[in-house]
Design a protein around this motif. Structure first.
Motif, mmCIF file in Angstrom:
data_model
loop_
_atom_site.group_PDB
_atom_site.id
_atom_site.type_symbol
_atom_site.label_atom_id
_atom_site.label_comp_id
_atom_site.label_asym_id
_atom_site.label_seq_id
_atom_site.Cartn_x
_atom_site.Cartn_y
_atom_site.Cartn_z
ATOM 1 N N PRO A 176 63.749 63.106 64.200
ATOM 2 C CA PRO A 176 63.407 61.766 64.670
ATOM 3 C C PRO A 176 61.926 61.460 64.497
ATOM 4 C CG PRO A 176 64.125 63.181 66.496
ATOM 5 C CD PRO A 176 64.339 63.940 65.242
ATOM 6 N N SER A 177 61.092 62.471 64.582
ATOM 7 C CA SER A 177 59.666 62.247 64.415
ATOM 8 C C SER A 177 59.137 63.271 63.440
ATOM 9 C CB SER A 177 58.952 62.384 65.749
ATOM 10 O OG SER A 177 57.587 62.590 65.528
ATOM 11 N N SER A 188 52.045 53.433 73.630
ATOM 12 C CA SER A 188 52.791 54.596 73.137
ATOM 13 C C SER A 188 54.276 54.268 73.076
ATOM 14 C CB SER A 188 52.542 55.793 74.053
ATOM 15 O OG SER A 188 52.905 55.448 75.373
ATOM 16 N N GLY A 189 55.058 55.265 72.695
ATOM 17 C CA GLY A 189 56.506 55.074 72.574
ATOM 18 C C GLY A 189 56.876 54.400 71.260
ATOM 19 N N ASN A 221 54.966 56.009 68.272
ATOM 20 C CA ASN A 221 55.726 56.978 67.481
ATOM 21 C C ASN A 221 57.064 56.389 67.060
ATOM 22 O OD1 ASN A 221 57.334 57.113 69.723
ATOM 23 N ND2 ASN A 221 56.664 59.150 70.372
HETATM 24 C C1 NAG Z 1 57.416 59.166 71.519
HETATM 25 O O1 NAG Z 1 56.500 59.197 72.595
HETATM 26 C C2 NAG Z 1 57.118 59.186 73.879
HETATM 27 C C3 NAG Z 1 56.047 59.134 74.923
HETATM 28 O O2 NAG Z 1 54.806 58.973 74.407
HETATM 29 C C4 NAG Z 1 57.982 60.430 74.048
HETATM 30 O O3 NAG Z 1 58.598 60.413 75.299
HETATM 31 C C5 NAG Z 1 59.015 60.428 72.954
HETATM 32 O O4 NAG Z 1 59.752 61.632 73.026
HETATM 33 C C6 NAG Z 1 58.353 60.346 71.616
HETATM 34 N N1 NAG Z 1 59.401 60.193 70.624
HETATM 35 C C7 NAG Z 1 59.426 60.935 69.558
HETATM 36 C C8 NAG Z 1 60.563 60.656 68.641
HETATM 37 O O5 NAG Z 1 58.590 61.754 69.297
#
Ligand code: NAG
Ligand code: NAG
Ligand code: NAG
Ligand code: NAG
Ligand code: NAG
Length: 650
Positions: free
Chosen positions: A234-235, A178-179, A200
């Motif tokens: 960001p996502s 993840s991450g 992500n």
């Molecule tokens: C991506 O995933 C991590 C943990 O899985 C989380 O802490 C982080 O906020 C996420 N980043 C985004 C941009 O969603």
């Protein structure tokens, strides 16, 4: 009285020692490590390692050639269960290959795996390993292939993967990583897969070159080959825990207040406007990058300067949209660039032939390759790929290896090794009489023989017709060993679009049938031998030069018993070679027989050349009469065995 003379006794004793040493020769420490591994790990009874047999003979174990260490351990699918015990495999410090794939191993990777400093390939896929990315593997700095797919690893993929500078393949798919994806960038990375994880964020630039299927199955990953990341969030799918925007939408889904509706509409309008602006900017930038008149590869006198990027000659003329990442490599690992690197390379036209234009391309990393841009290819992609598959397999020291190819609707490229010493044509005919060192007899003989061996390899092992033998396709290594290039391309030009091969080398029957055969190759090879003997270039209609039909000219001269007249005047200064020249002339004349069936097979031609009664090789005897410092060193060319660099992947 003595039964043994002393030397005899010593001999016996020594042989006993040697024998004993041979029997006992096995890496005992490695054996201990493996015995303790197998005794500690539960496994189905498929491995029956017998401790009274040398470890090098055990199933799955391979030692180095003098049996001094265990080189590889491969135990795929043998029913190993549970954790890898510490202080077992980690003691095999010389190990190069470790495969434990397709078992039921679980837990983490023992930290003493960091002792496996020489490991090149690690296959742990399809097990039940769990926990964080095993950082111990990032200490195996020689690693070139790392397979961790189909496990239960979680957590972030660490940036320290970049410590593995030799990495060519990284397989992390089907885990729970993840991450964000770190910016992974070993120069040689050609295989990469992180699909089906929980990653992500955006795909870093360094990884954008990999195809979509390397990333799919990560719902929160964006950019690169996947759909673009929204520049405002960001996502693309914010998690419920994140703040303002989601909360707003959530509330509004229950009951939208007028204010919320207005806020949303205004917000969306702004976003759409900004997106359009962004797109427009992108388009303009792109437009500017593409010159209105793409630089056409010009004639052979034009040499693109290297260095400044603005003067680079673009291999594809810059006009086509190339599909990403479709450069197909053979025997992986030799080169590690991609199509974009190739297109960024500074290129210089080497020559224009009937089948396309060849460029010398110097990549940014310093590698130099030859790129052949084919024209008028008339077969389907499938047929093209099939022929390339055949050509890519051909490996011989006298054949220029085909390293990669690219096929798209608009563009067909072949990538070959670059041979710095140039072609026989240039050496034989270039700037004659202007003080250059003439090609001496021994080197001509060496070229004839090595080219013949290359062709015999094509015919016998590769079952491939060369189809375009001529002196400009005979490239040379610095020691004058010949290397055939441009082979086996006729099948990709349909019968109607066969390129106009240079007439002087073409067998008479090919003019009618338009089909090249092994026999027509032998004819062309015969013309090549005549060219070496006479120093005359055969009729080159394509250059509009006044040429001669070499076989016919030689026949007419020889018939009138002026044999000596046919030979290259440059050869006249070497003594005692007439007999050899006449022998080679006879071989050449057999090859250029007008009746295909009367021509010998190329293996036969090579044998005849090898059997030629090569003359006295005493020093000096073949030296040039007027300049002993030039020309032959007087030795019969000895054939060194040239082993290509060993493949890295065992
Ligand atoms: C991506 O995933 C991590 C943990 O899985 C989380 O802490 C982080 O906020 C996420 N980043 C985004 C941009 O969603
Ligand atoms: C192990 O090898 C020895 C010597 O080859 C043989 O005598 C013995 O039967 C083997 N043991 C097993 C369990 O196969
Ligand atoms: C194994 O062979 C190589 C050369 O083949 C040699 O350099 C090396 O010293 C040998 N090692 C042992 C332990 O005999
Ligand atoms: C991976 O872990 C999950 C939950 O921890 C478990 O349900 C699943 O069976 C594991 N997969 C494998 C192949 O062990
Ligand atoms: C990556 O792995 C997935 C799942 O195993 C597979 O479907 C996909 O084809 C792979 N992609 C590449 C580029 O190897």
């Amino acid at each position: 009285m003595a039964l043994f003379s002393i030397p005899g006794f010593v001999f016996l004793f020594v042989s006993f020692l040697l024998l004993g040493w041979r029997v006992d020769s096995e890496p005992t420490q490695d054996k201990q490590a493996l015995l303790s591994f197998i005794s500690q790990i539960p496994h189905e009874n498929r491995l029956q390692w017998n401790s009274s047999v040398s470890v090098c003979n055990w199933v799955g174990v391979e030692c180095d050639s003098n049996q001094s260490y265990v080189y590889s351990l491969r135990l795929p699918g043998v029913g190993l269960v549970g954790q890898i015990p510490a202080n077992t495999i980690g003691r095999l410090t010389q190990l190069r290959v470790l495969s434990l794939r397709s078992n039921r191993l679980s837990g983490g990777i023992p930290s003493d795996f960091s002792n496996l400093k020489l490991l090149r390939s690690l296959y742990l896929q399809n097990n039940r390993f769990s926990g964080d990315f095993p950082v111990t593997v990032t200490r195996m700095t020689r690693l070139s292939r790392l397979e961790l797919s189909l496990n239960n690893f979680t957590g972030k993929i660490p940036f320290s993967v970049n410590d593995l500078t030799h990495l060519t393949g990284l397989f992390l798919q089907d885990n729970g990583f993840s991450g964000n994806l770190p910016s992974i960038n070993p120069v040689g990375l050609v295989d990469f897969n992180v699909s089906n994880n929980n990653l992500n964020g955006s795909i870093p630039k360094t990884l954008e070159k990999f195809p979509k299927s390397s990333f799919v199955g990560n719902i929160n990953l964006c950019g690169g080959p996947l759909s673009p990341c929204s520049p405002f969030f960001p996502s693309p799918a914010p998690s419920p825990s994140s703040n303002f925007p989601t909360n707003l939408v959530r509330k509004s889904s229950k009951k939208l207040s007028t204010a919320a509706i207005i806020a949303i509409s205004v917000g969306s309008a702004i976003i759409i406007f900004l997106l359009l602006l962004f797109l427009l900017l992108c388009l303009r930038k792109r437009h500017r990058r593409q010159p209105a008149n793409p630089p056409k590869p010009a004639d052979r006198s034009v040499v693109a300067e290297t260095g400044t990027s603005s003067s680079k000659d673009d291999i594809t003329g810059g006009s086509v949209e190339l599909e990403r990442n479709k450069l197909v490599f053979f025997n992986g690992g030799v080169y590690s660039f991609d199509l974009e690197d190739l297109l960024r390379a500074s290129a210089e036209v080497l020559g224009k032939g009937s089948s396309g234009t060849s460029y010398k391309a110097v990549l940014e990393e310093g590698t130099t390759v030859v790129v052949k841009r084919l024209k008028d290819v008339s077969v389907t992609k499938k047929e093209f790929e099939m022929q390339m598959e055949v050509l890519g397999k051909i490996k011989h020291e006298n054949v220029v290896p085909l390293r990669a190819f690219y096929y798209s609707k608009d563009e067909k490229l072949l990538v070959y090794d670059f041979m710095a010493a140039g072609s026989l044509s240039a050496l034989l005919h270039g700037s004659r009489g202007s003080g250059r060192t003439p090609l001496d007899w021994d080197n001509r003989m060496k070229i004839a023989l090595s080219a013949g061996r290359g062709l015999a390899h094509l015919h016998v092992s590769g079952k491939v017709v060369h189809g375009n033998i001529k002196s400009s396709n005979i490239l040379l290594r610095p020691d004058h060993d010949a290397c055939l290039s441009d082979f086996g391309l006729n099948p990709i030009f349909g019968a109607s679009t066969q390129p106009n091969r240079v007439a002087g080398y073409r067998a008479p029957e090919v003019v009618e049938t338009r089909k090249v055969t092994f026999k027509s190759d032998v004819y062309s090879f015969g013309v090549l031998l005549l060219e070496l003997l006479t120093g005359k270039a055969p009729n080159q209609a394509s250059l509009g030069e006044e040429g001669i039909d070499l076989p016919r000219w030689v026949q007419s001269v020889v018939r009138e018993e002026w044999t000596a007249e046919v030979f290259d005047v440059e050869l006249m200064r070497y003594h005692n070679i007439e007999e050899e020249m006449v022998q080679l002339l006879q071989i050449a004349m057999a090859c250029v027989s007008t009746v295909p069936d009367q021509r010998p097979a190329i293996q036969e031609v090579v044998r005849m050349m090898e059997d030629m009664n090569r003359g006295d090789t005493d020093d000096g005897i073949r030296q040039s009469s007027d300049d002993p410092s030039k020309g032959s060193d007087g030795h019969t060319p000895s054939r060194e065995s040239r082993t290509p660099p060993a493949a890295v992947t065992p």
